[in-house]
Each structure stands twice: as C-alpha cells, then as structure tokens.
Scaffold this motif. Structure first.
Motif, PDB file in Angstrom:
ATOM      1  N   ARG A  36       5.538  39.073  65.091  1.00 57.81           N
ATOM      2  CA  ARG A  36       5.889  39.834  66.310  1.00 57.81           C
ATOM      3  C   ARG A  36       6.447  41.212  65.928  1.00 57.81           C
ATOM      4  N   GLN A  37       7.257  41.277  64.836  1.00 63.84           N
ATOM      5  CA  GLN A  37       7.915  42.528  64.478  1.00 63.84           C
ATOM      6  C   GLN A  37       6.948  43.519  63.810  1.00 63.84           C
ATOM      7  N   PHE A  38       6.003  43.004  63.049  1.00 70.56           N
ATOM      8  CA  PHE A  38       5.052  43.865  62.314  1.00 70.56           C
ATOM      9  C   PHE A  38       3.632  43.409  62.623  1.00 70.56           C
ATOM     10  N   PRO A  39       3.166  43.661  63.823  1.00 67.23           N
ATOM     11  CA  PRO A  39       1.844  43.154  64.193  1.00 67.23           C
ATOM     12  C   PRO A  39       0.696  44.001  63.667  1.00 67.23           C
ATOM     13  N   GLU A  40       0.959  45.254  63.295  1.00 67.03           N
ATOM     14  CA  GLU A  40      -0.117  46.160  62.911  1.00 67.03           C
ATOM     15  C   GLU A  40      -0.129  46.354  61.396  1.00 67.03           C
ATOM     16  N   SER A  41      -1.056  47.196  60.945  1.00 66.56           N
ATOM     17  CA  SER A  41      -1.118  47.547  59.521  1.00 66.56           C
ATOM     18  C   SER A  41      -0.360  48.858  59.307  1.00 66.56           C
ATOM     19  N   TYR A  42       0.055  49.078  58.035  1.00 63.33           N
ATOM     20  CA  TYR A  42       0.900  50.225  57.706  1.00 63.33           C
ATOM     21  C   TYR A  42       0.401  50.841  56.395  1.00 63.33           C
ATOM     22  N   TRP A  43       0.571  52.171  56.303  1.00 66.55           N
ATOM     23  CA  TRP A  43       0.283  52.878  55.057  1.00 66.55           C
ATOM     24  C   TRP A  43       1.533  52.819  54.188  1.00 66.55           C
ATOM     25  N   VAL A  44       1.345  52.397  52.926  1.00 71.56           N
ATOM     26  CA  VAL A  44       2.464  52.175  52.014  1.00 71.56           C
ATOM     27  C   VAL A  44       2.141  52.858  50.680  1.00 71.56           C
ATOM     28  N   VAL A  45       3.162  53.517  50.096  1.00 67.93           N
ATOM     29  CA  VAL A  45       3.040  54.114  48.766  1.00 67.93           C
ATOM     30  C   VAL A  45       3.733  53.186  47.772  1.00 67.93           C
ATOM     31  N   ALA A  46       3.032  52.803  46.721  1.00 66.91           N
ATOM     32  CA  ALA A  46       3.605  51.903  45.718  1.00 66.91           C
ATOM     33  C   ALA A  46       2.852  52.095  44.407  1.00 66.91           C
ATOM     34  N   GLU A  47       3.444  51.551  43.350  1.00 71.78           N
ATOM     35  CA  GLU A  47       2.845  51.588  42.015  1.00 71.78           C
ATOM     36  C   GLU A  47       2.351  50.194  41.645  1.00 71.78           C
ATOM     37  N   VAL A  48       1.187  50.148  40.988  1.00 70.92           N
ATOM     38  CA  VAL A  48       0.626  48.870  40.564  1.00 70.92           C
ATOM     39  C   VAL A  48       1.342  48.439  39.281  1.00 70.92           C
ATOM     40  N   ALA A  49       2.124  47.356  39.377  1.00 65.09           N
ATOM     41  CA  ALA A  49       2.824  46.843  38.193  1.00 65.09           C
ATOM     42  C   ALA A  49       1.978  45.844  37.429  1.00 65.09           C
ATOM     43  N   ASP A  50       1.185  45.062  38.149  1.00 67.99           N
ATOM     44  CA  ASP A  50       0.334  44.071  37.507  1.00 67.99           C
ATOM     45  C   ASP A  50      -0.936  43.923  38.335  1.00 67.99           C
ATOM     46  N   LEU A  51      -2.008  43.525  37.647  1.00 67.43           N
ATOM     47  CA  LEU A  51      -3.303  43.457  38.325  1.00 67.43           C
ATOM     48  C   LEU A  51      -4.115  42.326  37.705  1.00 67.43           C
ATOM     49  N   THR A  52      -4.658  41.484  38.561  1.00 70.91           N
ATOM     50  CA  THR A  52      -5.568  40.424  38.115  1.00 70.91           C
ATOM     51  C   THR A  52      -6.889  40.611  38.838  1.00 70.91           C
ATOM     52  N   LYS A  53      -7.904  41.055  38.081  1.00 64.52           N
ATOM     53  CA  LYS A  53      -9.204  41.320  38.686  1.00 64.52           C
ATOM     54  C   LYS A  53      -9.992  40.018  38.842  1.00 64.52           C
ATOM     55  N   PRO A  54     -10.990  40.025  39.714  1.00 63.29           N
ATOM     56  CA  PRO A  54     -11.810  38.813  39.875  1.00 63.29           C
ATOM     57  C   PRO A  54     -12.489  38.434  38.564  1.00 63.29           C
ATOM     58  N   ARG A  55     -12.432  37.152  38.259  1.00 62.60           N
ATOM     59  CA  ARG A  55     -13.051  36.663  37.030  1.00 62.60           C
ATOM     60  C   ARG A  55     -14.522  36.283  37.226  1.00 62.60           C
ATOM     61  N   PHE A  56     -14.954  36.245  38.468  1.00 60.67           N
ATOM     62  CA  PHE A  56     -16.339  35.876  38.748  1.00 60.67           C
ATOM     63  C   PHE A  56     -16.729  36.529  40.066  1.00 60.67           C
TER      64      PHE A  56
END
Length: 445
Positions: A36-56
C-alpha cells in the motif's frame, strides 16, 4: 459504629491482551503495508556490490545493491538490498545496457535502476529491476576516468615514462601477455622474420577479465626483480571488443606502468580509444604487430647508421692513405731534386777543383777528388734514408689505422656473438622448460 459503611467493591476490569500473531500473519501484514505504501516503481541510484549472472539460458540474474550513506547522528552507514533481474527482462535490458555503455554489467558499477519493492514471507525484502538507465552509468564512468587522469597527472605518472630513455636498439625484451593469445604469436612471428636477433622473455598474465589488472601488476613486479636483464617491457594482447579492454583502464595498472623503472611499450589491440595504461606508457602503439614493426624499424635505423659509419671510416682511411702516398711522393721528388742539386753543385765544385788542380800540386787534386767521391755517395744515401724513414712512418700509420679498424670490427663481431650466445642460451632454457613440462604431463597421464 464504623466510620464508613462496608460496601462490596466491584473488581477493576483488566484489558484483555491481543491474541498473539503468527509469524506468517505478521509478515503478510508487512507485505500488505509495503504494497500500500509503495505501490509504484521508483528510480534508485546504487552500486553493484555483488552479481550472479544466469548460469544457463532462461536463468535469472541476482544483484546485491549498496550505497554508502550517513545516519541521523552523522555516522557512516551502509544501505544494502537484494535485487533480481528476471530472465525475460534480463535478456532485454542487459544487452542494450552493454551496447550503450561499452561495459558489462559487473560489480563496482554505479547504476540508475527503476525498481519495484517486493516482500515475501519466506525470502524477505527484495527489489525487482524493471529498467536500467545507461546514460547515467556512462557519465559516471567518464567521471571516474577523468578523476583517475587527474590523479595520475598530479602524481606525475603521465610523463614519467616519457622521460625514460629507450635504448637505440632494444633487443632484450620482457613481454607481458597471454602465451595463447593470437596477438603474442603474431608479435613473435614478426620478430622472427626480421634479420635481427631479439631475446624475448615471456611473463604470462591474464589480459582480460576482472582479475587481469592484478595479474598484469604481478607480472610487472616479476620483471622489476630482474630489470637489469632487460632493456624494455612490452605489454601486448590481441584485438577484442571494448569490454575486453577494460582492464587497461584500471587506475592501479596505469599507475604501475607509469612508475615502472624501464620503458614500457603497449600494443593492446584497439584502434579508436586510448586506455589509461597507454597514456602512462613510454610509447603506445595500436597492435602487437605495430610494436614489433616499431622495434624492427628502430634496429634497422641503427644498422643503417652503423653501415654508414663503416662506409665513412673506410672513406676516411682511404683518404688518409692517399694523403700519405701523396706526401711520400712529394718527399721522394724533393729528395731526388735535392740529390740532383747536390750533384750539380758537386760537379761545379769538381770543375773548379779541376781548374785549381791544374795549377796546384797533384796531391791536393787527389784529396779533393776523394772528398768529392765521398760526398757523391753520401747524398743518395741520405736521400734513401729520408725516403725509408718516411715510408716507415707511413707504414706505421697504415698499420695503426688497420689495427683500429680491426679492433672495431672484432668488438662488433664479439658483441654479435654474445647476443647470439644469449639467444641460444635463452632458447635452450625455454626448450628445457618445455621438455620438463611435457615430461610432467606425460608422468601425470
């Protein structure tokens, strides 16, 4: 009689505590409240600390996003959240992002993401990534590159390599590359086709990927410990996409190249852009074959200069010999003329003595004749001695000049033999190492 009437007092009602909630119900309420409080999408600035890409194919991409911030008391705090790029959206968003930025999606990038808040009773809080704004990342990368350039300039690392003197004919080279790279093979082949001998020592390193900068710095450290054995360092790799060359934009690698005590030549296979490592190197060339051509051309110029000097030495020697021959001819002519003058003077004196002898005693005539005879033999002998002395001086000078030229030729031949011996020794060592590796592989099998 009691002062107060005794009356029965009604008990004070005690509020009934609320019924306890189950964990699932509590987390469900949290999920509904967040929805109810955050029903929509938002633009956010952040840094990628870790990433797991698709393995297949069809797999999902999982990220850990962080941001350094401060709390209410001004103390540093770290915000962190899990994020998910679902398979279909990953196939749409990430290729467009990499094509626009020239960068792969990797840890360390600052991103502008459009996210939607999600909460699951089992997995907790997470963010669904709906879109990425590549223009923000491009600007951030440009800012980081500019900051790195400014730092290198402040520390004097952009010009330090340029001030190092590259030898006129560098032949003892430390090569940093991947031994299986096509660029390294092209570099070696072009040097082998040249009419000059090069002593190459390979220091293997990874030339792409996140671990490439540290690997290349490690190879530079290995060369530093043996720097007296080399005249220059060559960093080469084959061509590739722009993302394959990100390692050479690493500040640490560029600083290590700029501070290295030997001249560093780079040929990392890109035609349009200059990496930070190119800017701090002594000389940046486009490809490994361009580095090889540069080295061969440099030796060709030195070889041409030596041949020109040899020609000038031969011409100068011939000129000196001709001068000494001309001087000897002049001395010979002078001696002959002097002898003729002395002979003419003696003849004149003889005629005078003959006239006097006709008038004087016969003994005086005989003495004068003997004196004249001695003088007649002394004059040619003196001329021959002078001529022999000048010939001896000329032969000594010719021998000295010939010995000097022979010493110069011998030194150059000894230098070439030493270089040949060093090359054969290095080849033998490399062959021995290869044989040992082959034996080790056969032993493992």
């Amino acid at each position: 009689m009691p002062l107060y009437n005794r009356r029965s007092e009604a008990p004070i009602p005690v509020p009934t505590p609320p019924a306890p909630l189950g964990l699932a119900e509590l987390l469900a309420r949290v999920r509904l409240a967040l929805h109810r409080q955050f029903p929509e999408s938002y633009w956010v600035v952040a840094e990628v600390a870790d990433l797991t890409k698709p393995r297949f194919a069809g797999g999902h991409c999982y990220l850990t996003l962080t941001e350094q911030a401060t709390d209410e008391r001004g103390q540093p705090a770290k915000a962190q959240a899990r994020a998910t790029l679902w398979s279909q959206r990953y196939q749409q968003v990430v290729p467009a992002f990499e094509a626009h930025t020239g960068q792969p999606l990797r840890p360390g990038l600052r991103l502008l993401l459009r996210v939607q808040l999600r909460f699951h009773e089992q997995y907790g809080l997470s963010l669904d990534v709906l879109a990425l704004d590549p223009s923000y990342t491009v600007g951030e990368l440009a800012r980081q590159r500019l900051l790195a350039l400014q730092t290198l300039e402040i520390k004097g690392l952009l010009e330090r390599q340029k001030r190092l003197a590259l030898p006129l004919a560098p032949q003892r080279l430390a090569v940093i590359s991947s031994p299986t790279a096509a660029g390294f093979q092209d570099f070696v082949r072009q040097l082998e086709e040249a009419p000059y001998d090069f002593a190459l020592t390979l220091f293997p390193a990874m030339m792409q990927g996140d671990e490439a900068p540290a690997s290349i710095r490690g190879a530079l450290d290995a060369v530093r410990g043996r720097r007296r054995q080399f005249e220059a360092v060559v960093i080469i790799r084959g061509g590739g996409s722009k993302t394959d060359l990100l390692a050479f934009d690493d500040y640490g690698l560029a600083a290590a190249v700029g501070a290295f005590p030997l001249p560093v030549l780079t040929g990392i296979g890109h035609e349009r852009d200059e990496a930070l490592a190119d800017l701090t190197a002594h000389r940046a060339l486009k490809t490994p074959t361009a580095v090889a051509a540069f080295l061969v051309e440099r030796l060709a110029r030195v070889d041409g200069l030596l041949q020109h000097l040899a020609t000038e030495i031969r011409a100068a020697a011939g000129h000196h010999l001709r001068q000494h021959h001309a001087h000897l001819d002049r001395l010979t002519a002078r001696g002959r003329a002097a002898g003729q003058r002395h002979l003419a003077a003696a003849r004149t004196a003889l005629y005078q003595r003959a006239r006097q002898a006709a008038q004087g005693p016969r003994e005086q005539l005989r003495q004068q004749a003997q004196r004249l005879e001695r003088f007649r033999y002394q004059v040619p002998r003196a001329a021959r001695r002078a001529l022999a002395h000048e010939q001896q001086r000329l032969r000594q000078r010719a021998r000295a000049l010939q010995q000097r030229f022979a010493r110069h030729h011998r030194r150059r031949r000894e230098h070439l033999l030493r270089l040949r011996y060093q090359l054969e020794l290095a080849s033998t060592r490399l062959l021995h190492r290869a044989e040992k590796r082959l034996w080790a592989l056969q032993a493992k099998r």
